[in-house]
Design an enzyme around this catalytic site. Sequence first.
Site, short mmCIF file in Angstrom:
data_model
loop_
_atom_site.label_atom_id
_atom_site.label_comp_id
_atom_site.label_asym_id
_atom_site.label_seq_id
_atom_site.Cartn_x
_atom_site.Cartn_y
_atom_site.Cartn_z
N GLU A 78 9.20 -5.21 2.21
CA GLU A 78 9.90 -6.35 1.79
C GLU A 78 11.39 -6.47 1.31
O GLU A 78 11.58 -6.86 0.51
CB GLU A 78 9.17 -7.21 0.95
CG GLU A 78 7.68 -7.50 1.31
CD GLU A 78 6.75 -7.97 0.60
OE1 GLU A 78 7.14 -8.57 -0.77
OE2 GLU A 78 5.51 -8.09 0.59
N GLU A 100 -0.86 -7.32 7.84
CA GLU A 100 -1.60 -7.68 6.77
C GLU A 100 -2.27 -9.03 7.13
O GLU A 100 -1.92 -10.23 6.21
CB GLU A 100 -0.60 -7.91 5.52
CG GLU A 100 -0.01 -6.38 4.89
CD GLU A 100 1.11 -6.71 3.97
OE1 GLU A 100 0.84 -7.50 3.22
OE2 GLU A 100 1.64 -5.75 3.58
O1 G3I Z 1 -8.69 -4.21 -9.90
C1 G3I Z 1 -7.82 -4.11 -11.04
C2 G3I Z 1 -8.62 -4.36 -12.35
O2 G3I Z 1 -9.47 -3.29 -12.63
C3 G3I Z 1 -7.59 -4.76 -13.67
O3 G3I Z 1 -8.45 -4.91 -14.70
C4 G3I Z 1 -6.59 -5.59 -13.32
C5 G3I Z 1 -5.35 -5.76 -14.23
O4 G3I Z 1 -4.64 -4.51 -14.27
O5 G3I Z 1 -5.76 -5.26 -12.05
C6 G3I Z 1 -6.51 -5.14 -10.93
O6 G3I Z 1 -5.89 -4.74 -9.90
C7 G3I Z 1 -5.14 -5.43 -9.42
C8 G3I Z 1 -5.73 -5.50 -7.84
O7 G3I Z 1 -4.37 -6.45 -7.27
C9 G3I Z 1 -6.81 -6.15 -7.47
O8 G3I Z 1 -6.99 -7.36 -7.76
C10 G3I Z 1 -3.77 -4.92 -9.57
O9 G3I Z 1 -3.44 -5.34 -10.74
C11 G3I Z 1 -2.78 -6.05 -8.57
O10 G3I Z 1 -1.28 -5.64 -8.87
C12 G3I Z 1 -3.23 -5.91 -7.36
O11 G3I Z 1 -2.30 -7.05 -6.63
C13 G3I Z 1 -2.07 -6.57 -5.16
C14 G3I Z 1 -0.52 -6.88 -4.95
O12 G3I Z 1 -0.29 -6.90 -3.49
C15 G3I Z 1 0.30 -6.03 -5.79
O13 G3I Z 1 0.14 -4.73 -5.34
C16 G3I Z 1 -2.96 -7.46 -4.07
O14 G3I Z 1 -4.39 -7.02 -4.39
C17 G3I Z 1 -2.46 -7.27 -2.96
O15 G3I Z 1 -3.33 -8.12 -1.95
C18 G3I Z 1 -1.09 -7.57 -2.61
O16 G3I Z 1 -0.62 -7.15 -1.31
C19 G3I Z 1 0.69 -7.38 -0.92
C20 G3I Z 1 1.33 -6.43 -0.07
O17 G3I Z 1 0.97 -5.04 -0.90
C21 G3I Z 1 2.48 -6.48 0.58
N1 G3I Z 1 2.51 -8.02 1.14
C22 G3I Z 1 2.11 -8.96 0.23
C23 G3I Z 1 0.61 -8.79 -0.11
C24 G3I Z 1 0.05 -9.91 -0.84
O18 G3I Z 1 0.85 -10.35 -2.07
#
Ligand code: G3I
Length: 350
Positions: free
Chosen positions: A155, A261
């Site tokens: 991005e 994605e």
């Molecule tokens: O599972 C943990 C949980 O145990 C913990 O308590 C909580 C708080 O810290 O975090 C949880 O993990 C989170 C994870 O998603 C699962 O829900 C992370 O904090 C959170 O940062 C993570 O967000 C991800 C996001 O990217 C940022 O990395 C999303 O799952 C993921 O779908 C999203 O994916 C992005 C791609 O990388 C790039 N393109 C866009 C796409 C959607 O935003």
Amino acid sequence: VGPTRRTAALGSVLSLAACSAPAQPVAGPLPPLKTIAPFPVGASVMTGQFDDPAFVALLTSQFGQVTAEWQMKMEAILRDDGGFDFRDADAIAAFAAARGMRLHGHTLIWYSQERPAFTRIDGTGKRFADAYRNYILAVAGRYRGQAVSWDVVNEPVAEDGNGYRDCIWRRNLGMDYVARAFHHAREADPRALLFLNDYHLESRPKKRATFLALAEQLLKAGAPLEGVGTQSHLLSDLPPGAVKTAMRDLASLGLPIHVSEYDCSLQVGPFGRRAREAAQVRIAAEMAEAFMSLPARQRFAFTIWGVRDKDSWLRRPPNAGDGTDAPLMFTDDGRPKPMTQAFVEGLTRG
Ligand code: G3I
């Protein structure tokens, strides 16, 4: 990335009128996606899903490639003290290897992953540049021989397509942060295919043009750019033909393309759930046909951002809307949907 708030809010009000999660439409039995597609079909995964036998069975029967949804990113690996925590990333790599699944690395450098270990050395010149190189060498080097590819930079393009995002990497290294990341990734792993990845390339022609301009600059400068990723987080209001136009433009580079994605949210689009589901079916068919229209050497992989609807990031705060989104190829209980059937038919028709 997330559905447009305003429209989603309005959509939620309308959906609330339905007062409950609408029944998820299903399709008849289909052969596994990985056996139908003449290219790898991937899915995003998280270690927490590995304890769910139904998830693992569906993932391994339908998909041949995985992308870590978040646990191979800086937020999971880079500790505040500057150390590395590879436990979850290693678990995903081991899961894939044990099942003969390809692993796509996601992602080394991303504007939104500014971590304390880097913000602490913001503006320190060579020290910052060395830490940047060290991080990429450590992560890409660790999965050398395991990851077939990497989203080296994720991005980089401004949301509206006017130029490139501001971020800590650019503030310290200039736009050269992109080429440097590719050179460092190549130094770490001489074989992994190195990708530039972005989103809304189908719905925003200006953003697509700016993305392609950056890709061309990298190629001209001799950076080891070897593939382009279009995330394809689509909304059901995407007009007919937009997918084909975008795929044609992306293919003009002659590089392998990764639909990296894929999902198609029902939170934004024509009013009414049924109309949005119909649009989702149309778009899935278009995506399959457009990808099949590419020369085989440019069809790197087609990755879906989750396995079952309930696994989707669009069913988790803060992007969950009213909690009824159904953006993926399989229902909450693992059954294929009309969009899945349309995707499969699009592959055979393409
Ligand atoms: O599972 C943990 C949980 O145990 C913990 O308590 C909580 C708080 O810290 O975090 C949880 O993990 C989170 C994870 O998603 C699962 O829900 C992370 O904090 C959170 O940062 C993570 O967000 C991800 C996001 O990217 C940022 O990395 C999303 O799952 C993921 O779908 C999203 O994916 C992005 C791609 O990388 C790039 N393109 C866009 C796409 C959607 O935003």
